[in-house]
Design a protein around this motif. Sequence first.
Motif, mmCIF file in Angstrom:
data_model
loop_
_atom_site.group_PDB
_atom_site.id
_atom_site.type_symbol
_atom_site.label_atom_id
_atom_site.label_comp_id
_atom_site.label_asym_id
_atom_site.label_seq_id
_atom_site.Cartn_x
_atom_site.Cartn_y
_atom_site.Cartn_z
ATOM 1 N N LEU A 182 0.837 -1.212 0.000
ATOM 2 C CA LEU A 182 0.000 0.000 0.000
ATOM 3 C C LEU A 182 0.868 1.257 0.000
ATOM 4 O O LEU A 182 0.555 2.240 -0.687
ATOM 5 C CB LEU A 182 -0.938 -0.012 1.210
ATOM 6 C CG LEU A 182 -2.069 -1.054 1.140
ATOM 7 C CD1 LEU A 182 -2.847 -1.107 2.444
ATOM 8 C CD2 LEU A 182 -3.015 -0.741 -0.029
ATOM 9 N N PHE A 221 3.850 1.435 -1.211
ATOM 10 C CA PHE A 221 4.454 1.507 -2.540
ATOM 11 C C PHE A 221 3.463 2.083 -3.548
ATOM 12 O O PHE A 221 3.811 2.906 -4.399
ATOM 13 C CB PHE A 221 4.910 0.103 -2.974
ATOM 14 C CG PHE A 221 5.523 0.074 -4.338
ATOM 15 C CD1 PHE A 221 6.795 0.616 -4.541
ATOM 16 C CD2 PHE A 221 4.844 -0.467 -5.430
ATOM 17 C CE1 PHE A 221 7.360 0.591 -5.811
ATOM 18 C CE2 PHE A 221 5.409 -0.486 -6.684
ATOM 19 C CZ PHE A 221 6.677 0.051 -6.879
ATOM 20 N N ILE A 222 2.196 1.632 -3.409
ATOM 21 C CA ILE A 222 1.159 2.127 -4.328
ATOM 22 C C ILE A 222 0.998 3.639 -4.176
ATOM 23 O O ILE A 222 0.795 4.372 -5.153
ATOM 24 C CB ILE A 222 -0.177 1.395 -4.062
ATOM 25 C CG1 ILE A 222 -0.068 -0.055 -4.535
ATOM 26 C CG2 ILE A 222 -1.348 2.078 -4.759
ATOM 27 C CD1 ILE A 222 -1.166 -0.956 -4.044
ATOM 28 N N ALA A 267 -3.610 8.014 -11.417
ATOM 29 C CA ALA A 267 -4.064 7.589 -12.745
ATOM 30 C C ALA A 267 -4.131 8.748 -13.716
ATOM 31 O O ALA A 267 -3.742 8.629 -14.871
ATOM 32 C CB ALA A 267 -5.436 6.943 -12.612
ATOM 33 N N ASN A 268 -4.603 9.878 -13.224
ATOM 34 C CA ASN A 268 -4.800 11.013 -14.123
ATOM 35 C C ASN A 268 -3.482 11.528 -14.676
ATOM 36 O O ASN A 268 -3.431 12.074 -15.770
ATOM 37 C CB ASN A 268 -5.501 12.145 -13.377
ATOM 38 C CG ASN A 268 -6.964 11.778 -13.129
ATOM 39 O OD1 ASN A 268 -7.516 10.991 -13.896
ATOM 40 N ND2 ASN A 268 -7.519 12.322 -12.079
ATOM 41 N N LEU A 322 3.260 5.652 -6.252
ATOM 42 C CA LEU A 322 3.070 5.636 -7.707
ATOM 43 C C LEU A 322 2.295 6.868 -8.144
ATOM 44 O O LEU A 322 1.459 7.382 -7.388
ATOM 45 C CB LEU A 322 2.300 4.372 -8.118
ATOM 46 C CG LEU A 322 3.031 3.045 -7.893
ATOM 47 C CD1 LEU A 322 2.087 1.876 -8.151
ATOM 48 C CD2 LEU A 322 4.244 2.949 -8.811
ATOM 49 N N PRO A 323 2.550 7.355 -9.381
ATOM 50 C CA PRO A 323 1.786 8.491 -9.879
ATOM 51 C C PRO A 323 0.303 8.131 -9.992
ATOM 52 O O PRO A 323 -0.040 6.978 -10.247
ATOM 53 C CB PRO A 323 2.387 8.767 -11.262
ATOM 54 C CG PRO A 323 3.312 7.658 -11.543
ATOM 55 C CD PRO A 323 3.553 6.881 -10.321
ATOM 56 N N VAL A 345 -0.968 9.627 -15.316
ATOM 57 C CA VAL A 345 -0.287 8.636 -16.146
ATOM 58 C C VAL A 345 -0.814 8.744 -17.558
ATOM 59 O O VAL A 345 -2.014 8.703 -17.777
ATOM 60 C CB VAL A 345 -0.533 7.225 -15.591
ATOM 61 C CG1 VAL A 345 0.104 6.195 -16.487
ATOM 62 C CG2 VAL A 345 -0.002 7.128 -14.184
ATOM 63 N N SER A 346 0.054 8.858 -18.476
ATOM 64 C CA SER A 346 -0.406 8.999 -19.861
ATOM 65 C C SER A 346 -0.558 7.626 -20.521
ATOM 66 O O SER A 346 0.030 6.671 -20.076
ATOM 67 C CB SER A 346 0.603 9.827 -20.644
ATOM 68 O OG SER A 346 1.833 9.164 -20.641
#
Lengths: 528, 412
Positions: free
Chosen positions: A515, A517-518, A524-525, A521-522, A527-528
Motif C-alpha cells: 500500500l 508503494f502504491i 491515474a490522471n 506511484l503516480p 499517467v499517460s
Amino acid sequence: MRRCPRDIGLILVLMAVLAGFAAAQSGATSPEEETTSQEEVSQETASQEEASQEESTSVLPEGYSCVVCHSKAGELWSEETPVVEEQDVVTDLHWQKGLLCHDCHGGSPEIAQFKNHRDDPDFRSVRSRGAIPAFCGHCHSDISYMRQYNPSARTDQEAEYWTSGHGLRLKASMEAAEAADTDARQGARAPQDADGNEAVEEGSGETQATLPGEDGGAPEEQGGEGEVPLDLAVATCVDCHSHHNIRAIKDTNSPVFPTHVGETCARCHSDEKLMAGRFYNDRPLRHDQYEMWRNSVHGIALLEKGDLSAPTCNDCHGNHGALPPGVDSVANACGTCHGKVAKLFAGAQMKHKFEEAGLPGCATCHGNHETREPTDDMLGMGDQSICQQCHNQDNPQLGATLAGAETARAMRTQLEELKQEIGAAESKIQEAERLGMMVQGPRFDLREAFDALTEARTQVHSFQLEPLQAALGEGLQVTAKVQQTAEAALREHTRRRIWLASSLIPLVIVVGILLLFIRTLPTANSVS
Amino acid sequence: MSQVYQFLRHRLGLGIFEYLAQKKRVPVHSCTHFYFLGGMALFLFSVQIVTGILLSLYYKPSPDQAFESVRAIMTEVDFGWLMRSAHSWSANLLVGILFLHLLTTYMMGAYRKPRELIWCTGVLLLGLFLAFGFSGYLLPWNQLAFFATRVGTAIVGVVPVVGDELLLIARSGEDVTGDTLARFYALHVVVIPLCTFALLAMHLFMVQEHGMSVPRCATERLGRDEEFPSMPFVPHFLMRDMVGWYLALGLLAALAAIFPWELGEKAEPFGSAPEGIKPEWYFLFMFQLLKLLPAHIGPFEGEVVGVLFFGVCGAIVLCVPFLDRGPRSRQILNGLALLSVVFFIVMTAWGWFSRPDQLVLRVALAGFLTFLVTVLAVPFVAPGTPKRQALYGLIGLSLVGCLVALGWDAFR
C-alpha cells in the motif's frame, strides 16, 4: 428496436421445443410399453384364474372315506359327528407335506373297504388327552418314518414330554384313572358274581373326554392325603401346536414361533382359575409369570425390539420337557446365553453359599420372570443395592459377612471411577470436536474403555475384587490414553491459532508495504 | 541477475511479455475495483492447484481407502489439515468470487462487441468450476457427500430423452459406487482441469487482446473509451491486485485455522440417508426449487420442468451478448437478471435454513445477501440521483432487516 420481439419469440420457441421433449419423456407411452403392460395384465389374470382353480380343487382322492361322515357335505354326516372340512386343514404342515386324514388317524381311506372305527384295528383313536402324546409319537418317535421328510428330524419329543412337568402330571393322572377304573370294574364284577347280573361292558369305565380335571377346573384329589391328583388338564402336543392347523416352528404365525411362545404358554399359565390348586414341588403354581416376563428385559427385547435371540419361556424351562429349573440349575439355564457370567458364578464361592441357603442362583439378585435391566445401583451398599439386603451391617442375612460388604463397596467405587474417567475423556473429545479437530481415532479407542467397563461388570459375578480391578485397569489405561490424545488435539488447536496469528503478521506487513508503494506511484490522471 | 534475465529473455522470448506489460492499461472509473475480481479468481484457482496437487500425493481414490486417506491427511500429514481446509475453503470462495465476477461483468456490460467470447468462455469456466465442486464433493467419501451425490446425479437422470444414459455415464453404473468415485476423481484431477486450462487460456488471451472494458455508465458519463483516464497494469494495477491476493491468503489461512473443513462419517452405501442432506451452497438454489416443485406440473413431471428451466436459464446466460441487441432487449435482460438475483438469494436462504423453525434465520441470510448485492450496485448508479437514494435505502433496509432478524433469533 424492432428485433426485440423476434428475440423473445426465439426464446419462447426454444422453451416450447424443450418442453415438447419433456412431454415426450414423461407423458407419452410407447406402443411397446402398452403391449407389455397388456401382456402383464393378461398373464396376471390367467395366473389368478389358475390359482382359484387350484384352490377349488380338492387334493382328496375320489371316494375318500373320511369326508362321508366328517364333512357337512358328506352323506352320513350327523350333528354328533366331529366336523373337519378340507379348507380347515390346508394350512397344516402335515397336509402341505401330502399327509391326509388316514395318515394320522389310520383306518381305510377307501369307502369300499371302510370299517366302523370301533371294529377297525388300524384306526388310531384319541379317546382321551392322555392318548395324544402317543398318537403324535406314532410318527414323531419313529426315526425311520420321520427320515422320509427330514433326515435330521428329532424323534425324542414324546420321550422328553413324559419327563416334563406336564407329562409327569398327565402320566400320574392316567395311572390313577386306570387304577380307579380297575377298582370300579372289580367293584362292579363282585356284585355280578354275587347277584348274577349282566357283566359290565368292557371299556365302559374308560377315561372319556369328561374326566375329572379335564374341564379346566382344579384337579380332584383321589383318595386321601398324599394321593396323586387326577389332573388331565395339562398341556399336551395339541395345546401348543394345535391339532389340524399345525405350522412349522419357523412360521411366524405358529403358536410356537419365539414371539408367540409366551402367549401360548400364558393361555394356561395366566389362567388364574386353571392354575388354582395346582402345585409344583409343594409350591402353588403362579399365574402372573407371563405379565412379569413381558415387562422384563427379555420380554421387551423379544416383543418390542424384535430380537429373536431373546429368551422366552421354553429357553429356560425347555419345551417338550418343560420343567422349572431347580435351584442348583438356574445359573446353567441363564448360562445358555450369559455363558461368561455363568462360568464366573459357577467358580465363585458364592454359588455354594447360595445353594446352602436354598437361593436360586442368578434369580436371587436378578429375578426370574421379571428380569430387569441390571444397573450399577444393584452393586455396593447403597439403598438400592442388592448386596446390602444380605450383607447388612446391622442385620446380616443368610450368613453374609461384613468382608463381603467391603468387597461390594470397593467394586462399586472402582466401577464409578472408571465411569468418571470415561465421562472426562468423552467431554474432552467433544470439546475438541466442537473446535473442529479430528478426534475420530480417540473416539473409536474409547470404545475399548466401554468394553472394559462391560467386562468389569461381568467380573462382578466372580464376587472377587482382583478380576474386576484387572478389567477396570485396562479401561483406565484406555481412558488415560484417550484423554492424552484429546488434550493433544486441544493443544494442536491452540497451536494453529498461534500459527495463524504469526503468519498473518508478515502478511499484514507485506500488504502495508504494498500500500505504501502504491501511494508512491503516480495517480491515474497523471499517467499517460 | 540482470545477465541471467537477459539470457532467458533472448531464449524464451520474454520480450513479448515486456511489451504486453508496458502496453496493457486499466481504465480508471468508479467500477475499477471490480476488475480485481478476475485476478482474485485466478489467484484462488492457483491456490486450488497447489493444494490439490499436495492432497493428491496422499489421497487414495477407492471406497475402502478414500475416507481413511483424507482422515490421515487431516490428522497425520504435517499441515495436511491446512491443505485440505485451504483447498475446500478456496474452492467455495472461488465460486463465490466467480458469481460476483459474472454479475459485475454483466452490470458493466463488458460482454459487448468485441468481447462476446470473453463472456462465453467466462460462463463456461463458471460451469467448469461448478463441476469441479460437484466432483470434488464426493471424493472424501463421507455420508453427506455420498448421498448428496446420489441426489445430484439423480437430477441428471430426469433430463429429457438422454437422462438415463447421462445418469449411467455420471455414475458409471446404476448407483453411486466405487466406480463413480474413480470416475469423479478422474474428472476432478484430469478432465475438468484440462478443459479449464484451455478455456482459461482463451479467456485471458482475449482479455489481453481486447483490453479492459469500460462500463456503459462510465462511458455515458465521461465519453468514449479512448478518453478515459487509465493506469498501467504494471505496476499500478498489479500492486493493487497483489494486495487483494494477500488479503485473500490471510482470509483463507484464518478460515482454515478457525473453521477447519469437517470430514463427517464414512459413507455407508446401504445405510439410510442422513437427515438434512443438502448440496454445497452454490447448488442450493437449484436444489431448493426442485424440492419445492410439485410432482407434476400440468402434463409434465415437476423435476423435468425444473431441469429444463435451469437449462434454459443457463443457455440464456451464455447467450447474453447475442441477446443484448438494443435498449429494449437490454431492459428485458436487466429484468431477468434482477429476477435471477432475487431468485438466487431467496432460494439459497430458504435452502440453507430449510426447517420451518428457521424462518427468522432465513430472513437474516436473505437480508445479508441483498445487502452485499446492493452494495455492489452502488458504483453503477450516478451519485445524487433518486436511484442512488433508493439504492441507499435498500442497503439500509436489508442491513437492518438482517440485524433485526439475527437479534430476534438470538433473544427469542
